[in-house]
Design an enzyme around this catalytic site. Structure first.
Site, PDB file in Angstrom:
ATOM      1  N   LYS A 222       0.785  -1.353  -0.117  1.00 27.27           N
ATOM      2  CA  LYS A 222      -0.100   0.117  -0.084  1.00 27.27           C
ATOM      3  C   LYS A 222       0.857   1.350  -0.120  1.00 27.27           C
ATOM      4  O   LYS A 222       1.838   1.405   0.786  1.00 27.27           O
ATOM      5  CB  LYS A 222      -0.851  -0.002   1.303  1.00 27.27           C
TER       6      LYS A 222
ATOM      7  N   SER B 140      -9.189   1.926   2.814  1.00 26.06           N
ATOM      8  CA  SER B 140      -8.299   2.557   1.810  1.00 26.06           C
ATOM      9  C   SER B 140      -7.079   1.795   1.334  1.00 26.06           C
ATOM     10  O   SER B 140      -6.412   2.330   0.407  1.00 26.06           O
ATOM     11  CB  SER B 140      -7.433   3.655   2.827  1.00 26.06           C
TER      12      SER B 140
ATOM     13  N   SER C 287      -9.986  -0.693   6.625  1.00 17.62           N
ATOM     14  CA  SER C 287      -9.141  -0.462   5.266  1.00 17.62           C
ATOM     15  C   SER C 287      -8.561  -1.720   4.891  1.00 17.62           C
ATOM     16  O   SER C 287      -7.825  -1.817   3.736  1.00 17.62           O
ATOM     17  CB  SER C 287      -8.323   0.621   5.441  1.00 17.62           C
TER      18      SER C 287
END
Length: 528
Positions: free
Chosen positions: A125, A200, A224
């Site tokens: 990420k 996210s 997330s």
């Protein structure tokens, strides 16, 4: 606890307002067009291996010309993603893997013990530091920032032999459930390009669900990891609090938020979760007893079908309710256990509990950094109302979701509601007593199957189905459960008591065998 007449009225009113806003949005919003709506089938079987299977083949020299294997992943990545990747560096590291295997004299066992992930491709990420890669977290003012070091969790995976392919997209500042920002754009769901990949950690969810990466690193403060894993049909785990380091990611947590933020593994196959968690946790992983055998027949199982009917949250989709019932029936038939269905009234206040705790000052008495302050990082001070005006004119450098979050903060009370705090404490005590050291709770991952792009703007509180467990500090494994009538992933959250991560991970392994786990998007089609 049944809803009052007033609560039912508020629910109907809110849904009516949402649908009117949504109708206006569809009328004026630009439509995203795609030449194709889903991925083609994966043709090379090497791309369908789990991390453990791949590492074993690499150690045994069953994967010839390993650089070719890395190239296969990059070809698939270019079909699905256009963000920052380490093409040259990864290929060089792959060549070093081949060389290391040739020079190793201790045999496969030595390599497995020292480098359990040797040669396994991994993505990260973009909110995490990966040396030589951007670390903007979707913020335009951080567009030129390049990491000089690795985040601790990333460093541990690299030390175990994993080869990073690059970084993946996230929502602006990691606080929205669609991975969209003005730096990299919007991330599509591999099962349907018109759908969101979640947030996210949506870039991670999408690239893993597409089969373009083997394992990945995500973070989770309100869902997330779990929401993208659910929408993209893969596995993910939010560990018990304090097991995996949260250092090396932006934005940093503040106030009480550090106790709610978790870093964890994301992958297509359940068998990769325990090895990844053991590596990412370092010495802290010893607290979890991950190597201990779990007898599912000796566990106590519970099922909670919904949060009790909060007027802020969408009703749970009928297909998700049915999938959870199928899990219950399978557990009872296969294991001989009795799954007790529960309704926990405090869950109705999940969003209020999450919002209250996230806004609370830390032990030092300092309030958390506001979202507007984070948006201002490296640039001029951000005024949310002004940014909203600029957004309507098409001049804002921030997404509507980020501006909305900053605006909401302006109206938050600095004095937490005693009633909400009481609900939180009551819920915490009830669940900890219920789960103990041998309890497993099934709970919906989200009330909706993967929505279309931008639709979460009209259902902003639906993440509370995941967010509540961050506040409670409980470990949760997200598990896929096949596909819906539209060909989109179904799933369920598996919740256990603190430090009992191995119970949810063992349950996920069982459910993968029972329901098939990850389904390749290119071979998945909507039912007629």
């Amino acid at each position: 606890m049944a809803l009052t007449r007033f609560e039912r009225f508020l629910g109907r009113l809110l849904r009516a307002v949402v649908w009117m806003l949504f109708a206006a949005f569809k009328l004026f919003a630009p439509q995203q067009r795609h030449r194709v709506s889903r991925l083609p089938a994966i043709s090379n079987p090497l791309l369908l291996l789990s991390a453990m299977q791949l590492a074993r083949k690499i150690r045994r020299k069953e994967v010839s010309e390993f650089k070719y294997k890395i190239n296969l992943h990059f070809v698939l990545i270019l079909k699905t993603h256009s963000h920052f990747f380490r093409f040259s560096a990864a290929l060089q590291e792959a060549a070093q893997v081949d060389k290391l295997i040739e020079e190793e004299t201790g045999g496969e066992e030595v390599l497995e013990d020292r480098l359990p992930l040797l040669g396994v491709p991994i993505t990260v990420k973009e909110a995490f530091a990966l040396q030589g890669m951007p670390n903007s977290t979707g913020l335009l003012t951080r567009r030129d920032l390049v990491s000089g070091v690795d985040a601790p969790s990333v460093a541990l995976l690299k030390r175990a032999g994993a080869i990073p392919l690059g970084v993946t997209n996230c929502s602006e500042l990691c606080m929205w459930l669609e991975s969209h920002n003005h730096l990299y754009g919007i991330t599509n769901n591999p099962y349907d390009f018109e759908r969101i990949a979640g947030g996210s950690s949506g870039g991670e969810g999408s690239i893993l669900g597409a089969g373009a990466s083997v394992i990945g690193v995500g973070s989770d403060i309100g869902g997330s990891i779990r929401i993208p894993c659910f929408f993209n049909g893969i596995f993910g785990h939010k560990p018990s609090t304090g097991i995996v380091s949260n250092d090396g990611q932006y934005p940093p947590a503040s106030g009480l938020q550090m106790g709610f933020l978790c870093t964890g593994p994301m992958c297509r196959y359940a068998e990769d979760l325990i090895p990844m968690l053991g590596i990412m946790g370092g010495p802290n992983a010893n607290k979890l007893g991950l190597s201990a055998e779990v007898d599912l027949k000796k566990l106590r199982f519970f099922s909670v079908p919904h949060n009790g009917g909060s007027h802020l949250v969408s009703p749970v989709d009928a297909q998700l309710l049915q999938a959870q019932k199928m899990v219950v029936r399978r557990l009872e038939a296969d294991l001989g256990v009795k799954v007790q269905e529960l309704f926990i009234p405090q869950l109705k206040y999940s969003f209020q509990i999450w919002g209250t705790m996230m806004a609370s000052p830390g032990k030092d008495g300092k309030p958390p950094t506001t979202f507007a302050e984070l948006m201002s990082e490296g640039g001029k001070k951000v005024w949310p109302a002004w940014e909203l005006f600029k957004w309507f004119l098409g001049f804002s450098s921030h997404t509507l979701a980020a501006i909305g979050l900053a605006l909401v903060e302006l109206f938050q009370s600095s004095h937490p509601s005693p009633f909400i705090l009481q609900q939180k404490e009551s819920l915490q005590q009830e669940l900890e007593e219920l789960l103990g050291t041998d309890g497993v709770l099934l709970y919906p991952s989200h009330p909706q199957i993967a929505p279309k792009h931008h639709h979460p703007v009209f259902t902003p509180f639906n993440f509370s189905y995941t967010g509540i467990f961050n506040i409670l500090g409980l470990p949760v494994t997200q598990c896929p459960l096949g596909l819906s009538e539209e060909g989109l992933p179904l799933g369920v959250q598996i919740v256990t008591g603190k430090l009992q991560d191995r119970l949810s991970l063992a349950t996920a392994l069982y459910l993968e065998k029972a329901f098939g786990g990850w389904r390749e998007p290119g071979k998945s089609a909507a039912k007629p």
